[in-house]
Motif scaffolding. Structure first.
Motif, PDB file in Angstrom:
ATOM      1  N   HIS A  61      21.454   1.328  51.909  1.00 18.48           N
ATOM      2  CA  HIS A  61      21.135   1.310  53.335  1.00 18.48           C
ATOM      3  C   HIS A  61      22.381   0.981  54.140  1.00 18.48           C
ATOM      4  O   HIS A  61      23.089   0.024  53.837  1.00 18.48           O
ATOM      5  CB  HIS A  61      20.050   0.278  53.629  1.00 18.48           C
TER       6      HIS A  61
ATOM      7  N   MET B 148      19.595   0.873  43.702  1.00 20.91           N
ATOM      8  CA  MET B 148      18.574   1.166  44.692  1.00 20.91           C
ATOM      9  C   MET B 148      19.181   1.937  45.857  1.00 20.91           C
ATOM     10  O   MET B 148      20.360   2.263  45.859  1.00 20.91           O
ATOM     11  CB  MET B 148      17.907  -0.122  45.122  1.00 20.91           C
ATOM     12  N   VAL B 149      18.340   2.220  46.840  1.00 15.48           N
ATOM     13  CA  VAL B 149      18.810   2.998  47.985  1.00 15.48           C
ATOM     14  C   VAL B 149      19.956   2.256  48.681  1.00 15.48           C
ATOM     15  O   VAL B 149      19.920   1.037  48.820  1.00 15.48           O
ATOM     16  CB  VAL B 149      17.643   3.223  48.967  1.00 15.48           C
TER      17      VAL B 149
ATOM     18  N   GLY C 219      33.780  -5.343  38.670  1.00 15.46           N
ATOM     19  CA  GLY C 219      34.977  -6.025  39.148  1.00 15.46           C
ATOM     20  C   GLY C 219      36.227  -5.793  38.320  1.00 15.46           C
ATOM     21  O   GLY C 219      37.191  -6.534  38.422  1.00 15.46           O
TER      22      GLY C 219
ATOM     23  N   VAL D 160      13.638  -2.406  48.052  1.00 11.49           N
ATOM     24  CA  VAL D 160      14.796  -3.199  48.479  1.00 11.49           C
ATOM     25  C   VAL D 160      16.032  -2.299  48.482  1.00 11.49           C
ATOM     26  O   VAL D 160      16.096  -1.303  47.781  1.00 11.49           O
ATOM     27  CB  VAL D 160      15.058  -4.396  47.532  1.00 11.49           C
ATOM     28  N   ALA D 161      16.999  -2.711  49.307  1.00 15.20           N
ATOM     29  CA  ALA D 161      18.256  -1.967  49.341  1.00 15.20           C
ATOM     30  C   ALA D 161      19.120  -2.431  48.185  1.00 15.20           C
ATOM     31  O   ALA D 161      18.964  -3.542  47.688  1.00 15.20           O
ATOM     32  CB  ALA D 161      18.971  -2.219  50.659  1.00 15.20           C
ATOM     33  N   THR D 162      20.045  -1.579  47.767  1.00 14.38           N
ATOM     34  CA  THR D 162      20.906  -1.961  46.657  1.00 14.38           C
ATOM     35  C   THR D 162      21.859  -3.059  47.131  1.00 14.38           C
ATOM     36  O   THR D 162      22.397  -2.993  48.239  1.00 14.38           O
ATOM     37  CB  THR D 162      21.659  -0.729  46.102  1.00 14.38           C
ATOM     38  N   PRO D 163      22.041  -4.098  46.338  1.00  3.26           N
ATOM     39  CA  PRO D 163      22.958  -5.159  46.765  1.00  3.26           C
ATOM     40  C   PRO D 163      24.410  -4.689  46.652  1.00  3.26           C
ATOM     41  O   PRO D 163      24.709  -3.789  45.880  1.00  3.26           O
ATOM     42  CB  PRO D 163      22.676  -6.289  45.782  1.00  3.26           C
ATOM     43  N   TRP D 164      25.285  -5.303  47.453  1.00  2.00           N
ATOM     44  CA  TRP D 164      26.691  -4.942  47.416  1.00  2.00           C
ATOM     45  C   TRP D 164      27.510  -6.106  46.898  1.00  2.00           C
ATOM     46  O   TRP D 164      27.129  -7.255  47.048  1.00  2.00           O
ATOM     47  CB  TRP D 164      27.200  -4.613  48.835  1.00  2.00           C
ATOM     48  N   ARG D 165      28.656  -5.773  46.320  1.00  2.00           N
ATOM     49  CA  ARG D 165      29.611  -6.815  45.989  1.00  2.00           C
ATOM     50  C   ARG D 165      30.865  -6.582  46.816  1.00  2.00           C
ATOM     51  O   ARG D 165      31.157  -5.454  47.227  1.00  2.00           O
ATOM     52  CB  ARG D 165      29.952  -6.833  44.500  1.00  2.00           C
ATOM     53  N   GLU D 166      31.601  -7.655  47.082  1.00  2.00           N
ATOM     54  CA  GLU D 166      32.861  -7.499  47.799  1.00  2.00           C
ATOM     55  C   GLU D 166      33.878  -6.883  46.853  1.00  2.00           C
ATOM     56  O   GLU D 166      33.760  -6.994  45.632  1.00  2.00           O
ATOM     57  CB  GLU D 166      33.345  -8.854  48.326  1.00  2.00           C
ATOM     58  N   ASP D 167      34.893  -6.229  47.428  1.00  2.00           N
ATOM     59  CA  ASP D 167      35.893  -5.543  46.603  1.00  2.00           C
ATOM     60  C   ASP D 167      36.896  -6.558  46.064  1.00  2.00           C
ATOM     61  O   ASP D 167      37.913  -6.827  46.681  1.00  2.00           O
ATOM     62  CB  ASP D 167      36.597  -4.483  47.454  1.00  2.00           C
ATOM     63  N   ALA D 168      36.597  -7.115  44.925  1.00  2.00           N
ATOM     64  CA  ALA D 168      37.512  -8.089  44.326  1.00  2.00           C
ATOM     65  C   ALA D 168      37.506  -7.910  42.818  1.00  2.00           C
ATOM     66  O   ALA D 168      36.480  -7.566  42.227  1.00  2.00           O
ATOM     67  CB  ALA D 168      37.079  -9.508  44.683  1.00  2.00           C
ATOM     68  N   VAL D 169      38.661  -8.125  42.217  1.00  4.19           N
ATOM     69  CA  VAL D 169      38.757  -8.026  40.764  1.00  4.19           C
ATOM     70  C   VAL D 169      38.209  -9.317  40.168  1.00  4.19           C
ATOM     71  O   VAL D 169      38.678 -10.404  40.489  1.00  4.19           O
ATOM     72  CB  VAL D 169      40.219  -7.817  40.329  1.00  4.19           C
ATOM     73  N   THR D 170      37.188  -9.189  39.352  1.00  6.35           N
ATOM     74  CA  THR D 170      36.557 -10.389  38.807  1.00  6.35           C
ATOM     75  C   THR D 170      36.534 -10.375  37.289  1.00  6.35           C
ATOM     76  O   THR D 170      36.818 -11.373  36.650  1.00  6.35           O
ATOM     77  CB  THR D 170      35.095 -10.499  39.292  1.00  6.35           C
TER      78      THR D 170
ATOM     79  N   LEU E  75      11.210   0.145  43.896  1.00  2.00           N
ATOM     80  CA  LEU E  75      11.415  -1.188  44.458  1.00  2.00           C
ATOM     81  C   LEU E  75      11.796  -1.060  45.929  1.00  2.00           C
ATOM     82  O   LEU E  75      12.720  -0.335  46.264  1.00  2.00           O
ATOM     83  CB  LEU E  75      12.536  -1.921  43.708  1.00  2.00           C
TER      84      LEU E  75
ATOM     85  N   SER F 141      39.016  -2.942  43.171  1.00  2.00           N
ATOM     86  CA  SER F 141      38.166  -2.980  41.980  1.00  2.00           C
ATOM     87  C   SER F 141      37.339  -1.698  41.887  1.00  2.00           C
ATOM     88  O   SER F 141      37.279  -0.912  42.827  1.00  2.00           O
ATOM     89  CB  SER F 141      37.254  -4.206  42.029  1.00  2.00           C
TER      90      SER F 141
ATOM     91  N   LEU G  85      27.211  -2.170  43.448  1.00  2.00           N
ATOM     92  CA  LEU G  85      28.032  -1.299  44.299  1.00  2.00           C
ATOM     93  C   LEU G  85      29.101  -2.069  45.075  1.00  2.00           C
ATOM     94  O   LEU G  85      28.832  -3.107  45.671  1.00  2.00           O
ATOM     95  CB  LEU G  85      27.104  -0.556  45.264  1.00  2.00           C
ATOM     96  N   ASN G  86      30.303  -1.511  45.075  1.00  2.00           N
ATOM     97  CA  ASN G  86      31.450  -2.065  45.806  1.00  2.00           C
ATOM     98  C   ASN G  86      31.329  -1.702  47.286  1.00  2.00           C
ATOM     99  O   ASN G  86      31.346  -0.526  47.664  1.00  2.00           O
ATOM    100  CB  ASN G  86      32.728  -1.459  45.197  1.00  2.00           C
TER     101      ASN G  86
ATOM    102  N   THR H  67      11.493   6.937  47.452  1.00  4.28           N
ATOM    103  CA  THR H  67      12.845   7.125  46.923  1.00  4.28           C
ATOM    104  C   THR H  67      13.127   6.152  45.791  1.00  4.28           C
ATOM    105  O   THR H  67      13.989   6.381  44.965  1.00  4.28           O
ATOM    106  CB  THR H  67      13.908   6.935  48.017  1.00  4.28           C
ATOM    107  N   HIS H  68      12.420   5.050  45.782  1.00  5.36           N
ATOM    108  CA  HIS H  68      12.601   4.095  44.696  1.00  5.36           C
ATOM    109  C   HIS H  68      11.357   3.237  44.602  1.00  5.36           C
ATOM    110  O   HIS H  68      10.724   2.957  45.609  1.00  5.36           O
ATOM    111  CB  HIS H  68      13.821   3.211  44.965  1.00  5.36           C
TER     112      HIS H  68
END
Lengths: 481, 91
Positions: A285, A282-283, A29, B55-65, B53, A24, A56-57, B50-51
């Motif tokens: 990490h 955001m950053v 996605g 918090v760290a940027t959230p991640w998504r799993e690599d999947a076609v959605t 907020l 993706s 982010l992926n 640096t920001h």
């Protein structure tokens, strides 16, 4: 690079874009598949619709780290995404999400051989970014058509230091980077699909002088084109300078049919990207556990494997190169070499009989009719003197055709005849039947011994040990003198 | 603060007449002057932000959605050929 007025030195730095091997896109996605009809692989984030937010992926980050670790980059524990602004129809948001001040990988180096000389070239950084879409221009309608399937596809940009000094350096460097990203599974490296391409920055100067004004050759997607484009561009810049002119800093495109670079100044206007941190992201990490986990899974790189094959197995550079063309081939060789005394013999069999057979049958090594263990067994039989090389070839053919095991084949056909008495008997029989050749030999025409060896081998149906036959023949001939 | 309003307008693909250029140039200058007050602060002991907020940027799993319907998207475009967006010729 001798020219009238003295030597010039080229200064070259490549920015290589490699598409990451994800399913993706980097921030959404939608799928990254290639070759679909236009605008099927899009979603609100790809289109930059109001309110759509990038997420982010994880895999893209992991692949960038994997590459960074493999080339000795420092992995930044906290990196950031920035917006790079410009207007172009294939860029829906009006900015590209990239990394600017804090890329994920800093430094590193690529080692490669240039015309037989080992060279190491430094990297500035490796950063993550999204690709743009595709424009197709139709001269008939006078319109441009925009396909956003590719927009948002994850890329790493591998930025090299300006330390390349010739087109040959640049080509070797680009090939080395390509080999690494493919071996790591970071990118499929498909250059025809544009999944691995580079921008080449080049300038010329007198050795020791400050850098000259550079030009950038954009979007080159073949090793050969990079070499040719740089040759041309270096010669062009030297000619401009020697005529007292000045090189204009600009973007140029390589036209391979015409064999020239052309100014693309039209697209150039106002290079003011106004980078700033993307407030939607955001950053990033990255913790030690993730880095350690990725490091633990790093495979041996092709170049390291080639050198190891040369040193540990005593192979020539050529053999090591052929045997490391794919991970499958390399592990096949190691499996065979592990079961025999002479790794060189294993190399010869794989590069000779085995690859020829696979070629002929259009098969991959993974589907080889002869497993590594069976080939090792066959070679061990040669090394032990049980069968001759010639018999081994017959046995190999049977292994390919019927999947017969070497031991079973030897049982059926009998092993090599090494019994001195048996060989002696066969030799005497042949000599008795060949008085003319015996006379010839004794008159000094020793070449005829080849014929006599052949006759003895025939008599023994190819099973006599050839070295022994030779020795016994000579002794018997001398005895008849 | 003096700013090159023509350059800024060109980067944003905005066409300004002389009166707009003068008015907006002055206003943008005032905004920059306002923010520039921060330069007067002693930030020697303040770590860079640096920001905003923490918090760290959230991640998504690599999947076609997600995908959206092409027809629906193209219907909102000023011009298309049934598959692709059409725009005045660029190159």
């Amino acid at each position: 690079m001798a020219a009238s007025g003295g030597a010039w030195e080229a200064v070259i730095g490549l920015e290589i874009h490699a598409q990451l091997a994800t399913e993706s896109k980097i921030f959404c996605g939608a799928p990254t598949s290639f070759g679909d009809a236009p605008n099927l692989n899009i979603d609100p984030v790809t289109l930059g619709l109001p309110g759509a937010l990038p997420v982010l992926n994880r895999r893209a980050v992991e692949l960038a780290i994997r590459l960074g670790l493999a080339v000795g980059s420092r992995i930044d524990r906290a990196s950031r995404f920035a917006r790079k602004h410009y207007f172009y129809p294939d860029l829906p948001k009006g900015y590209q999400i990239s990394q600017f001040e804090e890329p994920i990988c800093v430094g590193g180096q690529i080692t490669c051989d240039v015309d037989g000389v080992e060279k190491t070239f430094g990297l500035t950084r490796i950063h993550l970014e999204e690709d743009a879409g595709k424009n197709v221009h139709d001269p008939k309608t006078g319109r441009s058509y925009i396909d956003l399937n590719r927009a948002g596809t994850p890329l790493v940009e591998i930025v090299g230091e300006p330390v390349l000094r010739s087109p040959a350096d640049a080509v070797a460097y680009m090939k080395a980077v390509h080999e690494i990203v493919v071996a790591l599974g970071v990118s499929d490296g498909n250059m025809e699909q544009g999944n691995f391409r580079c921008d080449a920055n080049v300038s010329v100067r007198r050795p020791g002088a400050p850098f000259g004004t550079r030009t950038e050759i954009k979007n080159v997607n073949s090793f050969r084109f990079v070499g040719r484009a740089l040759e041309y561009e270096i010669a062009r810049q030297i000619a401009v300078l020697e005529e007292g002119g000045a090189v204009v800093q600009e973007t140029r495109g390589w036209d391979d049919d015409a064999g020239v670079t052309r100014s693309q100044r039209g697209k150039e206007e106002a290079h003011d990207y106004r980078y700033f941190p993307d407030p939607d992201l955001m950053v990033v990490h990255v913790d030690e556990a993730l880095i350690d986990a990725i490091r633990a899974e790093l495979p041996e790189l092709p170049r390291a494997r080639r050198l190891r094959f040369e040193h540990s197995y005593g192979l020539s550079a050529y053999d090591a190169d052929v045997l490391t063309q794919s991970p499958a081939r390399a592990s096949y060789f190691e499996a065979v070499a592990g079961g025999v005394k002479d790794p060189k013999l294993a190399a010869n069999w794989i590069m000779g009989e085995l690859l020829a057979t696979l070629n002929r049958e259009g098969k991959d090594l993974e589907a080889s009719p002869v497993p590594a263990a069976a080939l090792a067994e066959l070679i061990a039989l040669i090394e032990g003197g049980t069968i001759s090389s010639k018999m081994a070839k017959d046995c190999f053919s049977a292994m390919v055709a019927d999947g017969v095991a070497p031991a079973a084949w030897v049982k059926q056909h009998g092993g090599q005849i090494t019994d001195e008495g048996a060989i002696q008997a066969a030799v005497e029989a042949v000599l008795d039947q060949s008085p003319a050749q015996v006379a010839e030999f004794l008159s000094g025409k020793e070449k005829v011994i080849g014929y006599l060896v052949g006759q003895v081998m025939r008599q023994t149906r190819g099973k006599a040990n050839p070295q022994q036959v030779n020795a016994v023949l000579r002794a018997s001939l001398e005895a008849r003198r | 603060m003096e700013i090159d309003i023509r350059h800024v307008a060109r980067l944003a693909r905005l066409e300004l007449d002389a009166a707009e250029a003068a008015r907006l140039g002055a206003q943008l200058g005032q905004i920059l002057d306002y923010v520039a007050q921060l330069d007067g602060l002693d930030t020697a002991d303040v770590p860079p932000t640096t920001h905003v907020l923490p918090v760290a940027t959230p991640w998504r799993e690599d999947a076609v959605t997600a995908r959206i319907d092409r027809e629906e998207v193209l219907a909102a475009a000023p011009e298309h050929d049934g598959e692709a967006f059409a725009v005045p010729k660029v190159v």
